[in-house]
Design an enzyme around this catalytic site. Structure first.
Site, PDB file in Angstrom:
ATOM      1  N   TRP A   1       0.858  -1.176   0.000  1.00 11.92           N
ATOM      2  CA  TRP A   1       0.000   0.000   0.000  1.00 11.92           C
ATOM      3  C   TRP A   1       0.896   1.228   0.000  1.00 11.92           C
ATOM      4  O   TRP A   1       1.911   1.261   0.692  1.00 11.92           O
ATOM      5  CB  TRP A   1      -0.900   0.029   1.246  1.00 11.92           C
TER       6      TRP A   1
ATOM      7  N   SER B   1      -0.655  -3.581   6.170  1.00 18.39           N
ATOM      8  CA  SER B   1       0.044  -3.623   7.453  1.00 18.39           C
ATOM      9  C   SER B   1      -0.473  -4.703   8.395  1.00 18.39           C
ATOM     10  O   SER B   1       0.287  -5.241   9.201  1.00 18.39           O
ATOM     11  CB  SER B   1      -0.044  -2.259   8.144  1.00 18.39           C
TER      12      SER B   1
ATOM     13  N   LEU C   1       0.708   3.676   7.133  1.00 18.10           N
ATOM     14  CA  LEU C   1      -0.715   3.842   7.391  1.00 18.10           C
ATOM     15  C   LEU C   1      -1.039   5.327   7.373  1.00 18.10           C
ATOM     16  O   LEU C   1      -0.350   6.122   8.005  1.00 18.10           O
ATOM     17  CB  LEU C   1      -1.080   3.248   8.750  1.00 18.10           C
TER      18      LEU C   1
ATOM     19  N   SER D   1     -11.108   8.284   6.333  1.00 15.94           N
ATOM     20  CA  SER D   1     -12.333   8.819   6.924  1.00 15.94           C
ATOM     21  C   SER D   1     -13.010   7.843   7.881  1.00 15.94           C
ATOM     22  O   SER D   1     -13.803   8.244   8.711  1.00 15.94           O
ATOM     23  CB  SER D   1     -13.302   9.254   5.829  1.00 15.94           C
TER      24      SER D   1
ATOM     25  N   HIS E   1     -10.561   2.722  10.325  1.00 18.14           N
ATOM     26  CA  HIS E   1      -9.666   1.652   9.900  1.00 18.14           C
ATOM     27  C   HIS E   1      -8.222   1.911  10.358  1.00 18.14           C
ATOM     28  O   HIS E   1      -7.567   1.020  10.911  1.00 18.14           O
ATOM     29  CB  HIS E   1      -9.717   1.569   8.375  1.00 18.14           C
TER      30      HIS E   1
END
Lengths: 175, 175, 175, 175, 175
Positions: C29, C64, C94, C98, C101
């Site tokens: 990511w 992660s 990370l 919104s 998470h």
């Protein structure tokens, strides 16, 4: 709004604490408050439940972070002898300061005491106040000026006797 | 408001640290502050409790996240030899930054040090400052300009001697 | 206000990484950022500490949350062979979104990586950025436009070599 | 500001899921959303990775708090037979309500699923949305009206195949 | 906005609770609310699923912090006999007060109950309300004046039967 009675109702059972062995581990931070809480717990156990004063071992550590370790180590020590502690009460007073110390200690200690009770099979009562100011701490030790003051040590003493007596049964397979 | 004395009162027992073996693991972030804390702990243990300087092992790691692992690994190492560490002090300084690094590290480390102490049976003192700004960190290391400054390393040194001495007894079944 | 030097000071010891075996597990990511961090860690280890490029195993996972499991499983895999990993670096980025998470993943991963290191006896460096916006992530990977940018992978590489070398000693009972 | 590509990049490896056995455990709260997520995961695994439909076991529980237990218990069940699950996906949708239920469930479940994966040695994908409102949940299930909607089940399916295939290698000592 | 049906849908399976043994452990704080929740759970299990009243053991503790220990200890007690509890429901009501007690208790208990279920292999339903005011608690026990009131004990009873029945299968290796 429909209302309801706040607070805790007593058990319908009567608990006899005369053969219980109780460990109290308390901190020495904010000691006047801690002392009142320890006294509240101790007097409740001896006067209401016949716990023998000589069967209550009172040990101290510096701060709340030490409570889980001391409880675990003292439980182990008691198991080396002939008379195990039937229940433990950990007593401390955390008050919010300007750093984040309060939050991380409170979190680690509340989880640590839970771990010690589940690991050891001995119930450990969480007698740690987590207050945002001094007034809250005083009031919950039965000190200070407010009408609503109430010594939480009394509740912890009652809870300890109940858990100690019940766990003796549970350990024998009696439900 | 009824007032009470803040801070920690000393134990009524006198602790003799002359046979204690102590491990200090400290970080090297914000090192001037850490150094003052380490010195506060060390000097307190040697001057007030007769801990021998040669019995204090001082080890460093980079940051606070490494503290639990290093403490655990060094405790294991000491158990391979003839003289176990009786107590450990983990010293670090976390200061709030702009990301959430501070919060997650502080949480993991405060829980991790608790785990290491409970797993190993060796008391580990939590000497990690969790500050919201530089001034708070300086003041708690006895540095800076404020009157209220106080080196927390002193408290950790006292706490370590007490826990080390007490745990030796507890491990022998003496309460 | 009294000031102090921010950041981490190097160890007084020189670490020789020439015999270290290092595992890097990274996410995919926000890959451009992750890639810079992995490169920072790798180049630091090879150029500053003589870690051999062929002794750095680089593995990827999706996000992660997978890092702790992959680290644990790969450590176990290496123990089946003749050459264990001496240290692991988990790298991920990370960024607050919104939903919640970010918070739950960050919490579970920071605790999970701690658990894997303590369970396995292999040090695991926490190389996960927990940023509130994109700019913070870029800056901490040495990217972006700010003067203050710094590739944190460099710190993680240094930390990894130190922990890897030290833990080899500690596992042999040398303190 | 320097920009970077958001999102996850695919692995450079091609994964063959044709021999994988996958467990999906999902909740039945907010079922329309959950159903879309389960379908996204399932279709991705079968169409992109050749996972056989008959090798995907889909089980349901009531709410998210049940996910870790069910995953653990079903993993154990599969180990009694000849064909273990190679990977698990836990799917649920938590939406913030007026009490603190959301926060405590989300925390316990994100930590619980991590524990189950580390304890069991079977990778468990965290497919639980933790949303602050309905719209966020719909959007992340590929539902609703927004252009940016994306079914996260697709990502979880990809992640699951990768972790399942990789962990088979790792369990054989292949890195 | 696209809408979806809130709440939980029933399982497509019909569960027969006639051979289940159920433990309910509840607190005695805010007892009128707790009592309604216990009744909701009990009546649902007996009337909808044929659970026998004599197979439901109802035990009480003082506060929510005691729930994980009591659940663990009672599960162990039942395993000494011939008939294990197949499922446990822990019921309590935490309401936000002026100190941080609520937060630390809620966190420790939600994690503690998760641990007990994963350690014991017996599903434990989390029936602890974590409310910010009295009205929220009343409403979730089916009390109070609001139209939207709903006794959550009903949901916990259904969940318990399902988990108890399913886990019996899973323990036999049936998926």
């Amino acid at each position: 709004m429909t209302s309801f009675t706040k607070g805790v109702i007593p058990s319908t059972e009567k608990f006899d604490g005369s053969s219980l062995r109780v460990l109290i581990v308390h901190t020495r931070w904010n000691y006047e408050i801690v002392e009142a809480l320890v006294r509240g717990a101790t007097e409740t156990m001896t006067s209401e439940y016949n716990v023998k004063a000589e069967n209550i071992s009172i040990q101290s550590v510096s701060g709340s972070y030490e409570l889980p370790f001391a409880a675990q180590s003292l439980i182990k020590a008691s198991k080396m002898g002939t008379q195990w502690f039937n229940v433990v009460i950990c007593i401390g007073v955390l008050i919010k300061g300007s750093t984040m110390h309060f939050e991380y200690i409170a979190e680690a200690v509340s989880q640590g005491i839970m771990r010690v009770s589940l690991d050891s099979g001995v119930p450990v009562v969480f007698g740690v106040l987590t207050c945002l100011n001094d007034e809250q701490a005083l009031e919950r030790a039965g000190l200070g000026d407010r009408e609503s003051k109430h010594n939480h040590g009394i509740d912890w003493g009652r809870c300890a006797v109940e858990m100690g007596v019940k766990n003796c049964k549970w350990m024998s397979g009696i439900i």
